[in-house]
Design an enzyme around this catalytic site. Structure first.
Site, mmCIF file in Angstrom:
data_model
loop_
_atom_site.group_PDB
_atom_site.id
_atom_site.type_symbol
_atom_site.label_atom_id
_atom_site.label_comp_id
_atom_site.label_asym_id
_atom_site.label_seq_id
_atom_site.Cartn_x
_atom_site.Cartn_y
_atom_site.Cartn_z
ATOM 1 C CD1 TRP A 103 -2.299 -1.925 1.949
ATOM 2 C CD2 TRP A 103 -3.138 -1.106 -0.339
ATOM 3 N NE1 TRP A 103 -3.104 -2.770 1.056
ATOM 4 C CE2 TRP A 103 -4.045 -2.486 0.373
ATOM 5 C CE3 TRP A 103 -2.925 -0.443 -1.848
ATOM 6 C CZ2 TRP A 103 -4.427 -2.938 -0.548
ATOM 7 C CZ3 TRP A 103 -4.532 -0.712 -2.177
ATOM 8 C CH2 TRP A 103 -5.190 -1.498 -1.469
ATOM 9 C CG ASP A 173 -3.403 4.237 3.835
ATOM 10 O OD1 ASP A 173 -4.364 3.741 4.783
ATOM 11 O OD2 ASP A 173 -3.068 3.438 2.816
ATOM 12 C CE LYS A 197 -8.691 -2.370 3.798
ATOM 13 N NZ LYS A 197 -8.344 -3.384 3.503
#
Length: 362
Positions: A103, A173, A197
């Site tokens: 990511w 993030d 999530k």
């Protein structure tokens, strides 16, 4: 009641059963309005209340200082990968990134499209099985911001402490670990997270942005990608993902009832200790992928002796009602995602299954 799966999906992920049941009760008729929240105008008083409640609950639970805006956006964290350099990477400045895995790399690749970038620390040499040492980072003199990925979902690593970036805004993030533990928000210029999530269903992206950074986005970028557009319009510039925002609001209420973020951290550590202990005490039958000091309390990655055995583990676990234990296709192996809403009972059941699988195939 139908039997619930042991849901270890990496995202979209498990939601609290109580939240799903409450949404079910209110689905057709929201607060006596004679219609669903999905059918309402986002300009009406009822939805405005939901919008405000989601923001104020997040402020309260995450202890967000008053000089930060809470934005409820669309497009997932992946859109933020581009929005960040568009808004902050001015000519003559450099976007600094820490490379910790899949990511972080995606965020970095997007930034390269817009201007100068630099990787200031990386664990690529170790196949991203750890978080690099960020205690004494040297940033470019003209750094526009420092970007970190708080938790790598795919590799199963997580920052235990964040770098001190001085006057350079620190941007994180936190898609896969927001609200899993307390964080000092004032250390960050910006925190962002896709909801699917730890916060709710997919469709809404949370951005927590310091006011000075939210004020003046460059006039040359599209209206919808400018942070000042959403900050000035209280996240109601265009039609929001209203149902997702409503679900986030319910999840935040649930989290508050559970004792808040500090209580949730303890619960998460209790859950993940069970599984990590099963891995570490298996005599090498199971091997953790992430180095112990970088282990995530959200995504637990592990390997077996062979790929055949891993495939068998995934197949047999599915037959027993476990979902989502296959590792990401880019790295293989196995992964259990133990987000806030994953109950302790699911983790206990997994540990039991792991012991039985080892007996049969060890």
């Amino acid at each position: 009641m139908t039997k619930r799966a042991f849901n270890f999906n990496a995202g979209p992920a498990a939601l609290p059963l109580e939240v799903l049941q409450q949404a079910q009760e209110q689905f057709v008729d929201y607060h006596g309005a004679g219609m669903s929240i999905m059918e309402m105008s986002h300009r009406g008083a009822l939805y405005e209340q939901v919008n405000n409640e989601a923001q104020s609950l997040l402020r309260e639970l995450f202890n967000i200082p008053n000089n930060y805006k809470v934005l409820l956006l669309q497009g997932g964290a992946s859109t933020q990968f581009a929005s960040i350099p568009m808004n902050f990477l001015r000519p003559g400045t450099t976007g600094a990134y820490v490379a910790t895995g899949s990511w972080a790399e995606k965020a970095y690749k997007e930034a390269k499209l817009f201007g100068e970038t630099a990787i200031v620390a990386s664990s690529e040499a170790d196949k991203f099985n750890r978080i690099p040492d960020v205690s004494s980072l040297v940033l470019p003199e003209n750094a526009a911001y420092l970007h970190v990925t708080s938790n790598e979902t795919i590799e199963g690593t997580q920052y235990q402490s964040y770098p001190d970036s001085g006057n350079v805004p620190l941007i994180a993030d936190m898609s896969s670990d927001i609200l899993c533990r307390p964080v000092d928000v004032s250390k960050f210029g910006m925190i962002y997270a896709g909801a699917q999530k730890n916060l709710g269903p997919s469709g809404v992206t949370i951005v927590i942005l310091r006011e000075d950074l939210a004020q003046d986005s460059p006039k040359t970028i599209p209206t919808m990608l400018r942070y000042d557009t959403h900050a000035k319009n209280d996240s109601l510039y265009n039609t929001p993902p209203s149902f997702s925002v409503y679900m986030v609001s319910l999840v935040l209420k649930w989290l508050k009832e559970k004792g808040g973020v500090a209580a949730m951290e303890q619960y998460n550590r209790d859950k993940t200790n069970l599984i990590y202990n099963a891995i570490d005490n298996s005599g090498g039958f199971y091997r953790g992928f992430a180095q112990p000091e970088s282990r995530s309390i959200m995504n637990l990655t592990f390997r077996l002796q062979s790929e055949e055995l891993e495939k068998l583990f995934a197949k047999e676990s599915e037959a027993e009602g476990f979902v989502g234990l296959k590792g990401h296709r880019s790295v293989g192996g196995l992964r259990a995602s133990t987000y806030n809403a994953v109950p302790l009972e699911s983790c206990q059941a997994l540990v039991q299954f792991m012991a039985e699988f080892q007996k049969r195939h060890g």
